[in-house]
Enzyme design. Structure first.
Site, PDB file in Angstrom:
ATOM      1  N   SER A 149       0.871  -1.177   0.000  1.00  0.00           N
ATOM      2  CA  SER A 149       0.000   0.000   0.000  1.00  0.00           C
ATOM      3  C   SER A 149       0.904   1.222   0.000  1.00  0.00           C
ATOM      4  CB  SER A 149      -0.842  -0.024   1.287  1.00  0.00           C
ATOM      5  OG  SER A 149      -1.444   1.231   1.512  1.00  0.00           O
ATOM      6  N   TYR A 162      -2.113  -1.517  10.387  1.00  0.00           N
ATOM      7  CA  TYR A 162      -2.087  -1.616   8.919  1.00  0.00           C
ATOM      8  C   TYR A 162      -0.771  -1.052   8.380  1.00  0.00           C
ATOM      9  CZ  TYR A 162      -3.989  -1.292   4.116  1.00  0.00           C
ATOM     10  OH  TYR A 162      -4.224  -1.422   2.765  1.00  0.00           O
TER      11      TYR A 162
HETATM   12  P1  NAD Z   1     -11.678  -6.300  -0.178  1.00  0.00           P
HETATM   13  O1  NAD Z   1     -12.280  -6.166   1.165  1.00  0.00           O
HETATM   14  O2  NAD Z   1     -12.470  -5.961  -1.388  1.00  0.00           O
HETATM   15  O3  NAD Z   1     -11.118  -7.786  -0.376  1.00  0.00           O
HETATM   16  C1  NAD Z   1     -10.364  -8.436   0.621  1.00  0.00           C
HETATM   17  C2  NAD Z   1     -10.579  -9.934   0.508  1.00  0.00           C
HETATM   18  O4  NAD Z   1      -9.725 -10.561   1.487  1.00  0.00           O
HETATM   19  C3  NAD Z   1     -12.025 -10.374   0.838  1.00  0.00           C
HETATM   20  O5  NAD Z   1     -12.494 -11.238  -0.190  1.00  0.00           O
HETATM   21  C4  NAD Z   1     -11.891 -11.117   2.164  1.00  0.00           C
HETATM   22  O6  NAD Z   1     -12.809 -12.198   2.313  1.00  0.00           O
HETATM   23  C5  NAD Z   1     -10.459 -11.629   2.073  1.00  0.00           C
HETATM   24  N1  NAD Z   1      -9.884 -11.955   3.389  1.00  0.00           N
HETATM   25  C6  NAD Z   1      -9.934 -11.219   4.521  1.00  0.00           C
HETATM   26  N2  NAD Z   1      -9.341 -11.882   5.528  1.00  0.00           N
HETATM   27  C7  NAD Z   1      -8.881 -13.049   4.996  1.00  0.00           C
HETATM   28  C8  NAD Z   1      -8.190 -14.161   5.530  1.00  0.00           C
HETATM   29  N3  NAD Z   1      -7.831 -14.213   6.832  1.00  0.00           N
HETATM   30  N4  NAD Z   1      -7.889 -15.197   4.716  1.00  0.00           N
HETATM   31  C9  NAD Z   1      -8.261 -15.173   3.402  1.00  0.00           C
HETATM   32  N5  NAD Z   1      -8.932 -14.160   2.851  1.00  0.00           N
HETATM   33  C10 NAD Z   1      -9.233 -13.112   3.642  1.00  0.00           C
HETATM   34  O7  NAD Z   1     -10.330  -5.432  -0.114  1.00  0.00           O
HETATM   35  P2  NAD Z   1      -9.339  -4.867  -1.237  1.00  0.00           P
HETATM   36  O8  NAD Z   1      -9.415  -3.393  -1.176  1.00  0.00           O
HETATM   37  O9  NAD Z   1      -9.508  -5.558  -2.519  1.00  0.00           O
HETATM   38  O10 NAD Z   1      -7.960  -5.252  -0.566  1.00  0.00           O
HETATM   39  C11 NAD Z   1      -7.088  -6.236  -1.081  1.00  0.00           C
HETATM   40  C12 NAD Z   1      -5.662  -5.902  -0.628  1.00  0.00           C
HETATM   41  O11 NAD Z   1      -5.297  -4.641  -1.173  1.00  0.00           O
HETATM   42  C13 NAD Z   1      -5.494  -5.786   0.889  1.00  0.00           C
HETATM   43  O12 NAD Z   1      -4.261  -6.364   1.268  1.00  0.00           O
HETATM   44  C14 NAD Z   1      -5.457  -4.303   1.114  1.00  0.00           C
HETATM   45  O13 NAD Z   1      -4.749  -3.952   2.270  1.00  0.00           O
HETATM   46  C15 NAD Z   1      -4.739  -3.848  -0.142  1.00  0.00           C
HETATM   47  N6  NAD Z   1      -4.936  -2.442  -0.468  1.00  0.00           N
HETATM   48  C16 NAD Z   1      -6.186  -1.943  -0.666  1.00  0.00           C
HETATM   49  C17 NAD Z   1      -6.311  -0.585  -0.959  1.00  0.00           C
HETATM   50  C18 NAD Z   1      -7.647   0.038  -1.191  1.00  0.00           C
HETATM   51  O14 NAD Z   1      -7.715   1.278  -1.186  1.00  0.00           O
HETATM   52  N7  NAD Z   1      -8.713  -0.720  -1.373  1.00  0.00           N
HETATM   53  C19 NAD Z   1      -5.182   0.228  -1.045  1.00  0.00           C
HETATM   54  C20 NAD Z   1      -3.925  -0.327  -0.839  1.00  0.00           C
HETATM   55  C21 NAD Z   1      -3.816  -1.657  -0.553  1.00  0.00           C
END
Ligand code: NAD
Length: 267
Positions: A149, A162
């Site tokens: 991130s 985080y």
């Molecule tokens: P999201 O909530 O849409 O998807 C996250 C997925 O992870 C979900 O399907 C959930 O069921 C799964 N999950 C959660 N805990 C879990 C576990 N213990 N085991 C297996 N699966 C698990 O979120 P997203 O925004 O797509 O995030 C995905 C990644 O991207 C994360 O690591 C997040 O930190 C990172 N990220 C997101 C953003 C953003 O702005 N959305 C920015 C930077 C980084």
């Protein structure tokens, strides 16, 4: 933009993507399949994972849903073994599963701290270990991509576990890049800015409450304030970078972390 190479960048490669039932992971799964890969959608939410796999299969792609809590050693090892049984190889791991937690340090419980570190760091370690064992044994090497991130490089208030975990992924990536090189394994980190997925939708009202401002101001004055154009990064933007890392042909690109954030963070 990338249409000239469509369909062949990842031909026949097998990819495990954690947290791919939703958001960024789901988009990467679709993007990799368009380039010829087979994908295992590993998620806590098995119904969601199977739904993504079904969607892909209907379009003619190879996909499977895998039940996996990335913090659970036995589930990770069993899930990776299931992918090996079905697809016979593992070439790419995208360690992407993650959650967010909003609290100032003084109010943060040890349980919430540990939960977040477990999902992001234990999850990255366990899935990396299980996939590396197969990549090393195959003699073909492979690629590990961590979902970091902007918070792998920068801090924001209210996000201590985080920010800590996302910084930690860069350390893990560098070690895997050094250890993996002899086996043809590369490791890199994608560092997105805010992407409008369920993870972000959930924190908009939470941040508004904690900061005492409107939800519109959370978006404008907190999330997008430092970007060059006031725009959210999209899941497609992140998937494009994942494709670059996954398809790169040599160890020249390893141990790196690349920010895709509309200029929120410039290194
Ligand atoms: P999201 O909530 O849409 O998807 C996250 C997925 O992870 C979900 O399907 C959930 O069921 C799964 N999950 C959660 N805990 C879990 C576990 N213990 N085991 C297996 N699966 C698990 O979120 P997203 O925004 O797509 O995030 C995905 C990644 O991207 C994360 O690591 C997040 O930190 C990172 N990220 C997101 C953003 C953003 O702005 N959305 C920015 C930077 C980084």
């Amino acid at each position: 933009m990338r249409k000239a190479h469509a369909k062949d960048r990842l031909r026949d490669r097998v990819d495990i993507i954690t947290g791919a039932a939703s958001g960024i992971g789901k988009e990467i799964a679709h993007a990799f399949v368009r380039e010829g890969a087979k994908v295992a959608i590993a998620d806590l939410n098995l119904d969601g994972a199977n739904a993504v796999a079904d969607e892909i299969a209907k379009g003619g792609g190879g996909a499977m849903g895998v039940a996996m809590d990335v913090t659970d050693e036995a589930q990770v090892d069993a899930g990776v073994a299931e992918v090996m049984r079905k697809f016979g190889r593992i070439d790419i791991l995208v360690s992407n599963a993650g959650i967010q937690h909003i609290d100032p340090v003084v109010d943060l419980s040890l349980a919430d701290w540990r939960k977040l570190l477990a999902i992001h760091l234990d999850g990255a370690f366990l899935t990396t270990r299980a996939c590396l064992r197969n990549m090393y044994a195959s003699g073909r090497g492979g690629t590990v991509i961590y979902m970091g991130s902007v918070h792998s490089k920068e801090a924001s208030p209210l996000k201590a576990p985080y920010v800590t975990a996302k910084h930690g992924l860069i350390g893990l990536c560098k070690v895997v890049a050094k250890e993996g090189a002899a086996h043809g394994v590369r490791a890199n980190v994608i560092c997105p800015g805010f992407v409008r997925t369920p993870l972000v939708e959930k924190q908009i009202p939470e941040q508004a409450r904690e900061l005492g401002i409107s939800e519109a101001d959370v978006v404008k004055k907190v999330m997008l304030k430092e970007t060059v154009d006031g725009e959210f990064t999209t899941t497609a933007d992140v998937a494009e970078l994942a494709l670059l890392f996954a398809g790169f042909p040599s160890n020249a690109l390893t141990g790196q972390s690349v920010v895709v954030s509309h200029g929120w963070f410039m290194q």
